[in-house]
Design a protein around this motif. Sequence first.
Motif, PDB file in Angstrom:
ATOM      1  N   ALA A 111      22.141  15.349  32.503  1.00  6.71           N
ATOM      2  CA  ALA A 111      21.199  14.504  32.322  1.00  6.71           C
ATOM      3  C   ALA A 111      19.909  15.402  32.668  1.00  6.71           C
ATOM      4  O   ALA A 111      20.008  16.066  33.897  1.00  6.71           O
ATOM      5  CB  ALA A 111      21.010  13.124  32.930  1.00  6.71           C
ATOM      6  N   VAL A 112      18.803  15.431  31.956  1.00  5.14           N
ATOM      7  CA  VAL A 112      17.494  16.015  32.189  1.00  5.14           C
ATOM      8  C   VAL A 112      16.398  14.941  32.075  1.00  5.14           C
ATOM      9  O   VAL A 112      16.401  14.273  31.156  1.00  5.14           O
ATOM     10  CB  VAL A 112      17.230  17.301  31.301  1.00  5.14           C
ATOM     11  CG1 VAL A 112      15.977  17.709  31.562  1.00  5.14           C
ATOM     12  CG2 VAL A 112      18.392  18.288  31.467  1.00  5.14           C
ATOM     13  N   SER A 113      15.505  14.645  33.420  1.00  5.32           N
ATOM     14  CA  SER A 113      14.618  13.551  33.356  1.00  5.32           C
ATOM     15  C   SER A 113      13.322  14.130  34.099  1.00  5.32           C
ATOM     16  O   SER A 113      13.744  15.075  34.970  1.00  5.32           O
ATOM     17  CB  SER A 113      15.227  12.491  33.819  1.00  5.32           C
ATOM     18  OG  SER A 113      14.056  11.571  34.124  1.00  5.32           O
ATOM     19  N   GLN A 114      12.460  14.124  33.524  1.00  6.27           N
ATOM     20  CA  GLN A 114      10.821  14.123  34.197  1.00  6.27           C
ATOM     21  C   GLN A 114      10.009  13.200  33.815  1.00  6.27           C
ATOM     22  O   GLN A 114       9.882  12.537  33.065  1.00  6.27           O
ATOM     23  CB  GLN A 114      10.337  15.396  33.500  1.00  6.27           C
ATOM     24  CG  GLN A 114       8.902  15.838  34.260  1.00  6.27           C
ATOM     25  CD  GLN A 114       8.867  16.099  35.721  1.00  6.27           C
ATOM     26  OE1 GLN A 114       9.512  17.096  36.048  1.00  6.27           O
ATOM     27  NE2 GLN A 114       8.094  15.528  36.423  1.00  6.27           N
ATOM     28  N   GLU A 115       9.591  12.652  35.141  1.00  5.78           N
ATOM     29  CA  GLU A 115       8.808  11.204  35.228  1.00  5.78           C
ATOM     30  C   GLU A 115       7.538  11.399  36.056  1.00  5.78           C
ATOM     31  O   GLU A 115       7.626  11.975  37.066  1.00  5.78           O
ATOM     32  CB  GLU A 115       9.474  10.036  35.828  1.00  5.78           C
ATOM     33  CG  GLU A 115       8.658   8.749  35.840  1.00  5.78           C
ATOM     34  CD  GLU A 115       9.236   7.814  36.470  1.00  5.78           C
ATOM     35  OE1 GLU A 115       9.160   6.799  36.174  1.00  5.78           O
ATOM     36  OE2 GLU A 115       9.800   8.245  37.610  1.00  5.78           O
ATOM     37  N   THR A 116       6.368  11.380  35.099  1.00  7.40           N
ATOM     38  CA  THR A 116       5.271  11.712  36.063  1.00  7.40           C
ATOM     39  C   THR A 116       3.885  10.731  35.758  1.00  7.40           C
ATOM     40  O   THR A 116       3.946  10.279  34.810  1.00  7.40           O
ATOM     41  CB  THR A 116       4.344  13.110  35.291  1.00  7.40           C
ATOM     42  OG1 THR A 116       5.496  14.163  35.571  1.00  7.40           O
ATOM     43  CG2 THR A 116       3.205  13.497  36.085  1.00  7.40           C
ATOM     44  N   ASN A 117       3.305  10.249  36.962  1.00  3.73           N
ATOM     45  CA  ASN A 117       2.185   9.297  36.701  1.00  3.73           C
ATOM     46  C   ASN A 117       1.033   9.798  37.266  1.00  3.73           C
ATOM     47  O   ASN A 117       1.086  10.149  38.674  1.00  3.73           O
ATOM     48  CB  ASN A 117       2.709   7.934  37.337  1.00  3.73           C
ATOM     49  CG  ASN A 117       1.712   7.044  37.493  1.00  3.73           C
ATOM     50  OD1 ASN A 117       1.307   6.421  38.428  1.00  3.73           O
ATOM     51  ND2 ASN A 117       0.702   6.965  36.360  1.00  3.73           N
TER      52      ASN A 117
ATOM     53  N   ALA B 125      13.390  14.929  38.126  1.00  6.08           N
ATOM     54  CA  ALA B 125      12.135  15.098  38.887  1.00  6.08           C
ATOM     55  C   ALA B 125      11.261  13.747  38.614  1.00  6.08           C
ATOM     56  O   ALA B 125      11.156  13.607  37.271  1.00  6.08           O
ATOM     57  CB  ALA B 125      11.626  16.304  38.959  1.00  6.08           C
ATOM     58  N   HIS B 126      10.554  13.542  39.751  1.00  3.83           N
ATOM     59  CA  HIS B 126       9.509  12.374  39.568  1.00  3.83           C
ATOM     60  C   HIS B 126       8.287  12.614  40.519  1.00  3.83           C
ATOM     61  O   HIS B 126       8.524  13.388  41.455  1.00  3.83           O
ATOM     62  CB  HIS B 126       9.947  10.873  39.815  1.00  3.83           C
ATOM     63  CG  HIS B 126      10.349  10.535  41.066  1.00  3.83           C
ATOM     64  ND1 HIS B 126      11.308  11.567  41.840  1.00  3.83           N
ATOM     65  CD2 HIS B 126       9.985   9.876  41.650  1.00  3.83           C
ATOM     66  CE1 HIS B 126      11.362  10.700  42.871  1.00  3.83           C
ATOM     67  NE2 HIS B 126      10.571   9.727  42.902  1.00  3.83           N
ATOM     68  N   GLY B 127       7.180  12.216  40.098  1.00  6.00           N
ATOM     69  CA  GLY B 127       5.929  12.505  40.894  1.00  6.00           C
ATOM     70  C   GLY B 127       4.887  11.476  40.544  1.00  6.00           C
ATOM     71  O   GLY B 127       4.874  11.266  39.381  1.00  6.00           O
TER      72      GLY B 127
END
Length: 445
Positions: free
Chosen positions: A339-345, A372-374
Amino acid sequence: MKTNSHQQYIDLYKQQETVISRHSAPVMNAVRRKAFDAFCRMGLPTRKDERYKYTDMQRLFQPDLGLNLNRLPVQFNPAELFHCAVPNLSTLLYYVLNDGPLIGEKPSDGLTVTSFRKAAEEYLPLMERCYARLAKTGEDPIVALNTMLAQDGLLVYVPKGVQVSQTLQVVNLLRANVDLMVNRRVLIILEEGASLKLLFCDHALEDRQFLSTEVVEAFVGENASLEIYHLEETHQKNVRVSNTFVRQAANSRLTHQTMTLHNGQTRNTLEVVLAEPGAECCCNGAVIADKQQRIDNNTLIVHRAHHCTSNELYKYVLNQEAVGAFAGRVLVEKDAQQAVSQETNQNLCMTNQARMYTQPMLEIYADDVKCAHGSTVGQLNDAALFYMQQRGIGIDEAKLLLQTAFINEVVDRVPLEPLRDRLRYLVDQRFRGRLNQCEGCKLCK
């Protein structure tokens, strides 16, 4: 928790069940009682419910608003009084007045766009397989409330292999001479290899208090491609509660973009399930809010199969006493390897009174992933402002340009070039205070 807000809808349903069902479609009536039982059991959400901690749903649903349960016709031709156009974008244009009749031309290219009531015979088996399957009434009180009260809906069906060349534009209009509650329903079905671009525009045409609930269910078949864009330009008295549920099959692609330019109080829920290998989704959102406007975006992306990709970017610019909230959860299940996931807010609070609540979350049960998330909350960069002022740009214009550039990072992710250009223009006009009314609406002139 049961309250007066909750009880008034129970009483309404008990008193009007026969009327609601008589003016509705069979596929909706088949699950209506189940939804009512679920709503009675759960009650309206409170802030103790994790997914609703940032929005007081009890207060939003407290007013006793009117409903058009007898489906009385509204004497209004939206095509004559309202024009919502994107330059250089050829669209199949439809209007939905409140939660009432669908007005538009017959589509081509094998695309079906019709109301649930008109589709009751020809498409009944298809609708029975799909309606209320993703939006589970036993898990969310707002979904249950919508399911028990909604009387019609919009069916969008793209058969196997059909590539719809034109963008489908659905303009949701709110108009009434009394304060009004509307309950909309949308079912989107793309079969294998199909593709569709769908633009929803929400506008309120009267200075009335409106409460709208909306549930969208979308099935994206194998190797299919779906683009959904939501644009809200309503007003301070409008409350919008929208729930979108998407299931993606193998190697399918989803682009989901929501933009809030004018609103009162908005709650958007998005749930995407990457159910089969190779599915990809790109989910973005942009918010510009001021005065006492509130906007709450809650997302859930579930990686259920291996080799799936998700990318998520939400940005807010909050001015005056506006309040924003973002809660995004990415769930990677144990079989979702690779799985590849990037979450940004990212968020800008332009005043000390503006508030932003942000909660990005990753929940991973697979061991071979790239996730990753940030999240950031801050103000404009003083060094950038100073640099621009040194080159002759006034402080107000410098702030405007920086805010515009900040939001346009989301806009630039729109694949549809004419829509992307139009959104850039609307963002600029919004920051300049020139977008106080729905552009193109003759009622506002």
